[in-house]
Design a protein around this motif. Structure first.
Motif, PDB file in Angstrom:
ATOM      1  N   UNK A  61       0.837  -1.197   0.000  1.00 38.89           N
ATOM      2  CA  UNK A  61       0.000   0.000   0.000  1.00 38.89           C
ATOM      3  C   UNK A  61       0.875   1.251   0.000  1.00 38.89           C
ATOM      4  N   UNK A  62       0.718   2.106  -1.007  1.00 39.03           N
ATOM      5  CA  UNK A  62       1.570   3.288  -1.157  1.00 39.03           C
ATOM      6  C   UNK A  62       1.356   4.303  -0.040  1.00 39.03           C
ATOM      7  N   UNK A  63       0.124   4.425   0.442  1.00 41.43           N
ATOM      8  CA  UNK A  63      -0.153   5.374   1.522  1.00 41.43           C
ATOM      9  C   UNK A  63       0.580   4.970   2.804  1.00 41.43           C
ATOM     10  N   UNK A  64       0.559   3.670   3.115  1.00 39.34           N
ATOM     11  CA  UNK A  64       1.269   3.174   4.287  1.00 39.34           C
ATOM     12  C   UNK A  64       2.780   3.337   4.116  1.00 39.34           C
ATOM     13  N   UNK A  65       3.253   3.149   2.902  1.00 34.77           N
ATOM     14  CA  UNK A  65       4.679   3.351   2.611  1.00 34.77           C
ATOM     15  C   UNK A  65       5.084   4.784   2.932  1.00 34.77           C
ATOM     16  N   UNK A  66       4.217   5.736   2.579  1.00 37.02           N
ATOM     17  CA  UNK A  66       4.522   7.148   2.820  1.00 37.02           C
ATOM     18  C   UNK A  66       4.488   7.471   4.314  1.00 37.02           C
ATOM     19  N   UNK A  67       3.502   6.921   5.024  1.00 38.93           N
ATOM     20  CA  UNK A  67       3.411   7.141   6.473  1.00 38.93           C
ATOM     21  C   UNK A  67       4.659   6.607   7.171  1.00 38.93           C
ATOM     22  N   UNK A  68       5.095   5.418   6.766  1.00 37.56           N
ATOM     23  CA  UNK A  68       6.279   4.816   7.367  1.00 37.56           C
ATOM     24  C   UNK A  68       7.525   5.625   7.034  1.00 37.56           C
ATOM     25  N   UNK A  69       7.611   6.089   5.797  1.00 38.62           N
ATOM     26  CA  UNK A  69       8.760   6.896   5.370  1.00 38.62           C
ATOM     27  C   UNK A  69       8.819   8.211   6.150  1.00 38.62           C
ATOM     28  N   UNK A  70       7.659   8.829   6.371  1.00 38.73           N
ATOM     29  CA  UNK A  70       7.608  10.085   7.130  1.00 38.73           C
ATOM     30  C   UNK A  70       8.071   9.866   8.572  1.00 38.73           C
ATOM     31  N   UNK A  71       7.638   8.750   9.150  1.00 39.71           N
ATOM     32  CA  UNK A  71       8.039   8.437  10.524  1.00 39.71           C
ATOM     33  C   UNK A  71       9.548   8.210  10.603  1.00 39.71           C
ATOM     34  N   UNK A  72      10.073   7.416   9.691  1.00 45.36           N
ATOM     35  CA  UNK A  72      11.505   7.125   9.678  1.00 45.36           C
ATOM     36  C   UNK A  72      12.320   8.391   9.434  1.00 45.36           C
ATOM     37  N   UNK A  73      11.800   9.276   8.602  1.00 42.42           N
ATOM     38  CA  UNK A  73      12.493  10.525   8.318  1.00 42.42           C
ATOM     39  C   UNK A  73      12.582  11.386   9.574  1.00 42.42           C
ATOM     40  N   UNK A  74      11.487  11.448  10.334  1.00 34.03           N
ATOM     41  CA  UNK A  74      11.494  12.237  11.569  1.00 34.03           C
ATOM     42  C   UNK A  74      12.491  11.660  12.574  1.00 34.03           C
ATOM     43  N   UNK A  75      12.460  10.337  12.724  1.00 31.71           N
ATOM     44  CA  UNK A  75      13.358   9.687  13.686  1.00 31.71           C
ATOM     45  C   UNK A  75      14.818   9.928  13.312  1.00 31.71           C
ATOM     46  N   UNK A  76      15.126   9.846  12.027  1.00 32.91           N
ATOM     47  CA  UNK A  76      16.502  10.062  11.567  1.00 32.91           C
ATOM     48  C   UNK A  76      16.948  11.497  11.809  1.00 32.91           C
ATOM     49  N   UNK A  77      16.008  12.440  11.661  1.00 30.83           N
ATOM     50  CA  UNK A  77      16.347  13.858  11.816  1.00 30.83           C
ATOM     51  C   UNK A  77      16.396  14.294  13.278  1.00 30.83           C
TER      52      UNK A  77
END
Length: 328
Positions: A70-86
């Motif tokens: 699911x592309x929407x879930x992929x984006x949600x996960x990517x946003x979360x990972x991006x925040x954690x990395x930053x």
């Protein structure tokens, strides 16, 4: 009216179902009395506007599983990972790679086979594996009856299992799945709930004993949640403490559950499943244990990592990759 002064801020990222099961509102009230603010994270909104967070407690199992298709879930996960990395000064309970690993029973059983007693198992990847399955069962040391479990160790379907008594019953399996030798255990399941350096054992009813070897019984289909409902608390031996310590190191996690049975023939402690951030039903003082672990993690990190002000800062560099792990 009471006015609370908060010294720490903890974000919770949970599904609605998990939020209700955890009783997050009650936990937030409990934490407020100890100077800790609980914030519910909305994954559909930018996390940077919801922070800063001293720690994030999450169960992103649904999102991780759905992100595979699911592309929407992929984006949600990517946003979360991006925040954690930053924001590496934000502690994460538990690491995403560790959680992802446990979502795959193939992978988690490989972990349990390392110096941890667990029943022999066989991975069935697709229907093309079925013709050779009987031969492989013998080669791998599996014996009837067999428990059949879904490969994905999350969601309602993951609790749908079957007990197979003969070669003809293998026609009832639906790959991808895991076949595991059934171990007679006196109809008692011990659920071990881990919260940081604490663990609790809850005794629950389980499947009855069955004669070893193939027989002409029809396949039994069952839901593990219906079979093992909360009943009563029970203490186990020091073996459980040793098991928990080893699993914490191997998994790199602090919030998980272990399903344990005792083989009635050999009296050995046998692990049959590991669960991500379980419901903790029947666990006494769960709120205080969880808060205690959160505070312990933050106390260890305070001197090494300055509190995040919501904006990436060069001072965070000393914390390195600590946001990807949790303090054990």
């Amino acid at each position: 009216f009471f006015t609370f002064s908060f010294s720490r801020r903890v974000g919770f990222c949970l599904s609605d179902k998990k939020r209700r099961k955890l009783n997050l509102d009650a936990f937030a009230e409990f934490c407020a009395g100890h100077g800790v603010e609980i914030v519910e994270i909305d994954l559909t909104q930018p996390l940077v506007h919801q922070g800063p967070f001293d720690v994030i407690v999450h169960k992103l199992s649904d999102v991780i599983v759905e992100a595979e298709h699911d592309s929407q879930s992929q984006q949600l996960l990517a946003n979360f990972q991006s925040y954690v990395s930053a924001h590496p000064s934000t502690a994460l309970l538990d690491p995403l790679p560790a959680m992802t690993q446990l979502l795959d029973r193939f992978a988690s059983y490989q972990i349990m086979n390392w110096r941890i007693c667990s029943p022999p198992y066989l991975e069935i990847h697709s229907a093309t594996d079925l013709p050779s399955i009987q031969q492989v069962l013998v080669e791998q040391g599996l014996s009837f009856p067999l428990i059949c479990k879904t490969r994905v160790a999350h969601g309602s379907l993951s609790h749908e299992m079957s007990l197979i008594f003969s070669a003809s019953g293998l026609a009832d399996i639906h790959p991808p799945c895991v076949l595991q030798s059934f171990v007679n255990h006196g109809a008692v399941l011990h659920k071990v709930f881990v919260v940081g350096d604490r663990h609790f054992c809850v005794e629950r009813p389980s499947l009855k004993n069955f004669p070893s070897g193939p027989c002409d019984r029809k396949t039994i289909f069952f839901n593990s949640h219906q079979v093992s409902k909360p009943e009563s608390s029970s203490d186990l031996t020091a073996a459980v403490a040793a098991l928990v310590r080893e699993l914490r190191v191997r998994l790199g996690m602090a919030l998980f559950g272990v399903d344990v049975i005792i083989n009635i023939r050999t009296h050995t402690l046998t692990v049959i499943d590991v669960n991500i951030f379980p419901g903790y039903e029947g666990v006494p003082q769960f709120f205080s244990s969880l808060l205690s672990h959160i505070e312990s993690v933050l106390d260890k990190r305070t001197s090494a990592c300055p509190r995040d002000n919501g904006v990436p800062d060069s001072t965070h560099a000393t914390c390195g990759s600590s946001a990807a792990t949790t303090d054990l």
